[in-house]
Design a protein around this motif. Structure first.
Motif, PDB file in Angstrom:
ATOM      1  N   HIS A  31       0.853  -1.183   0.000  1.00  7.40           N
ATOM      2  CA  HIS A  31       0.000   0.000   0.000  1.00  7.40           C
ATOM      3  C   HIS A  31       0.895   1.242   0.000  1.00  7.40           C
ATOM      4  N   PRO A  32       0.573   2.243  -0.831  1.00  4.96           N
ATOM      5  CA  PRO A  32       1.407   3.448  -0.898  1.00  4.96           C
ATOM      6  C   PRO A  32       1.595   4.139   0.453  1.00  4.96           C
ATOM      7  N   GLY A  33       0.568   4.123   1.281  1.00  5.39           N
ATOM      8  CA  GLY A  33       0.683   4.737   2.614  1.00  5.39           C
ATOM      9  C   GLY A  33       1.706   4.020   3.485  1.00  5.39           C
ATOM     10  N   THR A  34       1.771   2.718   3.328  1.00  5.48           N
ATOM     11  CA  THR A  34       2.750   1.928   4.085  1.00  5.48           C
ATOM     12  C   THR A  34       4.160   2.281   3.651  1.00  5.48           C
ATOM     13  N   LEU A  35       4.384   2.316   2.339  1.00  6.51           N
ATOM     14  CA  LEU A  35       5.712   2.660   1.843  1.00  6.51           C
ATOM     15  C   LEU A  35       6.071   4.092   2.225  1.00  6.51           C
ATOM     16  N   HIS A  36       5.100   4.993   2.162  1.00  7.15           N
ATOM     17  CA  HIS A  36       5.353   6.382   2.546  1.00  7.15           C
ATOM     18  C   HIS A  36       5.830   6.461   3.999  1.00  7.15           C
ATOM     19  N   SER A  37       5.212   5.676   4.867  1.00  6.48           N
ATOM     20  CA  SER A  37       5.632   5.700   6.277  1.00  6.48           C
ATOM     21  C   SER A  37       7.041   5.146   6.437  1.00  6.48           C
ATOM     22  N   TRP A  38       7.391   4.117   5.666  1.00  8.34           N
ATOM     23  CA  TRP A  38       8.756   3.577   5.734  1.00  8.34           C
ATOM     24  C   TRP A  38       9.777   4.613   5.274  1.00  8.34           C
ATOM     25  N   VAL A  39       9.439   5.313   4.174  1.00 10.14           N
ATOM     26  CA  VAL A  39      10.344   6.335   3.637  1.00 10.14           C
ATOM     27  C   VAL A  39      10.481   7.480   4.640  1.00 10.14           C
ATOM     28  N   SER A  40       9.378   7.919   5.216  1.00  7.04           N
ATOM     29  CA  SER A  40       9.415   8.996   6.208  1.00  7.04           C
ATOM     30  C   SER A  40      10.262   8.610   7.411  1.00  7.04           C
TER      31      SER A  40
END
Length: 75
Positions: A31-40
């Motif tokens: 999920h894009p939100g999951t990857l976004h949290s990992w990147v953040s």
């Protein structure tokens, strides 16, 4: 759910290629939100420096130039 190696690899793809998170997430089945949290999280904890990204881009461009030359030569 995802192991640390997978998360780190996904973050590395975003950082090193500059591809948008939604595109990378779709290809990885995350999920894009999951990857976004990992990147953040990686950015907060220290991510690859701009020098590292520059070196990766230079190497990638070198590879692409080499492929282009080989194609023109008929290899």
């Amino acid at each position: 759910m995802y192991n640390a190696e997978f998360r780190e690899g996904a973050v590395r793809i975003v950082a090193e290629t500059g591809k948008p998170i939604p595109e990378v997430a779709e290809k990885l089945g995350v999920h894009p939100g999951t990857l976004h949290s990992w990147v953040s999280r990686a950015k907060r904890n220290g991510s690859p420096s701009s020098d590292t990204r520059r070196i990766v881009r230079q190497r990638w461009c070198s590879v692409l130039r080499g492929e282009s030359v080989r194609r023109r030569r008929g290899h």
